[in-house]
Design an enzyme around this catalytic site. Structure first.
Site, PDB file in Angstrom:
ATOM      1  N   GLU A 139     -63.762 166.691 -28.331  1.00 12.91           N
ATOM      2  CA  GLU A 139     -64.745 167.116 -29.340  1.00 12.91           C
ATOM      3  C   GLU A 139     -66.044 166.408 -29.415  1.00 12.91           C
ATOM      4  O   GLU A 139     -66.526 166.255 -30.600  1.00 12.91           O
ATOM      5  CB  GLU A 139     -64.122 167.475 -30.471  1.00 12.91           C
ATOM      6  N   GLU A 246     -54.358 174.028 -27.005  1.00 16.62           N
ATOM      7  CA  GLU A 246     -53.989 174.014 -28.428  1.00 16.62           C
ATOM      8  C   GLU A 246     -53.986 175.470 -29.077  1.00 16.62           C
ATOM      9  O   GLU A 246     -54.216 175.678 -30.236  1.00 16.62           O
ATOM     10  CB  GLU A 246     -54.956 173.095 -29.241  1.00 16.62           C
TER      11      GLU A 246
HETATM   12  C1  HAH Z   1     -57.844 169.782 -33.113  1.00 11.49           C
HETATM   13  N1  HAH Z   1     -59.111 169.902 -33.631  1.00 11.49           N
HETATM   14  C2  HAH Z   1     -57.552 168.507 -32.407  1.00 11.49           C
HETATM   15  O1  HAH Z   1     -58.021 168.339 -31.097  1.00 11.49           O
HETATM   16  C3  HAH Z   1     -56.213 168.048 -32.714  1.00 11.49           C
HETATM   17  O2  HAH Z   1     -55.889 166.649 -32.224  1.00 11.49           O
HETATM   18  C4  HAH Z   1     -55.349 168.187 -34.192  1.00 11.49           C
HETATM   19  O3  HAH Z   1     -54.220 167.812 -34.176  1.00 11.49           O
HETATM   20  C5  HAH Z   1     -55.635 169.480 -34.548  1.00 11.49           C
HETATM   21  C6  HAH Z   1     -56.878 170.263 -33.808  1.00 11.49           C
HETATM   22  C7  HAH Z   1     -59.484 171.163 -34.009  1.00 11.49           C
HETATM   23  C8  HAH Z   1     -60.521 171.274 -35.139  1.00 11.49           C
HETATM   24  C9  HAH Z   1     -60.894 172.412 -35.650  1.00 11.49           C
HETATM   25  O4  HAH Z   1     -60.061 173.443 -35.120  1.00 11.49           O
HETATM   26  C10 HAH Z   1     -61.881 172.527 -36.426  1.00 11.49           C
HETATM   27  C11 HAH Z   1     -62.338 171.495 -37.093  1.00 11.49           C
HETATM   28  C12 HAH Z   1     -62.153 170.495 -36.541  1.00 11.49           C
HETATM   29  C13 HAH Z   1     -61.348 170.193 -35.643  1.00 11.49           C
END
Ligand code: HAH
Length: 339
Positions: A139, A246
């Site tokens: 990210e 994910e």
């Molecule tokens: C993900 N971010 C991460 O990669 C993971 O490590 C965590 O457990 C959950 C989601 C997603 C995300 C999002 O969909 C919106 C804003 C910030 C981060």
């Protein structure tokens, strides 16, 4: 607690999709117990939801805490599952000490790069041969239109090359591991183009990167079939592997803040099943580039979406319900696999 023995005799997801890609689930120290039978029956890959993040593994400079992560690895071994590693360099869930010197001021570039390298080496070498793919960098691309990279301490202190450095350290720690860049909102055209050009220039500069992780935190409307296809075409043109890392399908659109729903309606579950059908039809079509599809959980009794983006609100994003029974979405997946 849900009874593990209630898992039905239905077809195993990872077997029906066996010719196309592996089927994974994010797990944690609790769900490997509460969802044990479901996990071992339907999935042939796992990812640690939190247990391998920086702050979980490395809370102080000279102290690593591997117990929980080790248990997930044993679980995978016991059930002959592969493991995706998540994640080495991220702006979130990273211990504060990494960026600070003793007096609380920020460290310099060299120190931070040393710490990054030492973390990556220690973690990857411990799990060499047991974790076949890593989300090396998570990210870093910004959601803001006019901004390329997300502001972070990594970026502030090291500069843009913290990204390529992470991949180089990872490759020398475990030359056999597949190395991924992972992100969300990956099918939003503006962000897609930024991810595309960042990965393209990493590749062109000889950075050891082998794939892109597409998080796929989706819902009943977003993204459209056209956006998914355009995105997959674009990413596939880089000549790298794609992993869906994910996947979940929220019953709420991102900006929907309603909190009145205590149970999913039939209509919502029907819509969700149609969404899963569309997604997996496309994944199957692109299975020459998509080698793994991981859900960010397994069944509706546990999901991070119960707290995000609305605190305490329940959600029902998976093909299995809270009792680990197949939902309409599961049956649609079987139809897709057989068609
Ligand atoms: C993900 N971010 C991460 O990669 C993971 O490590 C965590 O457990 C959950 C989601 C997603 C995300 C999002 O969909 C919106 C804003 C910030 C981060």
């Amino acid at each position: 607690m849900v009874q593990n023995s209630k898992v039905t005799e239905s077809k195993r997801l990872h077997e029906v999709f066996g010719d196309y890609f592996s089927i994974g689930a994010a797990v944690n120290s609790k769900t490997i117990h509460t969802q044990r039978d479901l996990l071992s029956y339907h999935y042939n890959s796992i990812t640690a939801e939190n247990e391998m993040k920086f702050e979980s593994l490395h809370p102080c400079e000279h102290h690593y805490t591997f117990e929980h992560a080790d248990r997930l690895i044993s679980f995978a071994k016991e059930h002959e599952m592969e493991v995706r590693g998540h994640t080495l360099v991220w702006h979130n869930q990273t211990s504060k000490w990494v960026f600070e010197q003793q007096d609380g001021n920020l460290v310099d570039r060299q120190t931070l790069l040393k710490r990054m390298q030492s973390h990556i080496e220690t973690v990857m070498k411990r799990y060499k041969g047991q974790i076949y793919a890593w989300d090396v960098v998570n990210e870093v691309v910004s959601d803001k239109n006019e901004e390329m990279l997300r502001p972070s301490k990594w970026l502030d202190i090291v500069g843009e090359d913290f990204i390529s450095k992470a991949f180089e350290y990872a490759h020398s720690a475990d030359p056999n591991a597949l190395l991924f860049y992972n992100d969300y909102n990956e099918f939003v055209p503006k962000k897609r183009e930024k991810i595309y050009s960042m990965v393209k220039s990493l590749k062109e500069n000889g950075t050891p990167i082998h794939g892109i992780g597409l998080q796929a935190h989706w819902n009943l409307e977003y993204p459209t079939q056209d956006l998914i296809r355009q995105g997959l075409e674009r990413y596939a043109s880089l000549g790298l592997q794609l992993h869906i890392t994910e996947l979940d399908v929220s019953v709420f659109n991102h900006d929907d803040r309603r909190t009145d729903l205590v149970e999913p309606t039939e209509a919502l579950m029907e819509m969700q099943a149609e969404r899963y059908e569309m997604f997996f039809n496309i994944f199957k079509e692109y299975s020459d580039v998509i080698s793994s599809v991981t859900f960010w959980g397994a069944a509706d009794d546990y999901t991070w979406l119960n707290d995000f983006p609305v605190r305490g609100r329940r959600n029902w994003p998976f093909p299995f319900d809270s009792n680990h029974q197949p939902k309409k979405s599961y049956w649609k997946l079987l139809d897709v696999a057989r068609s």
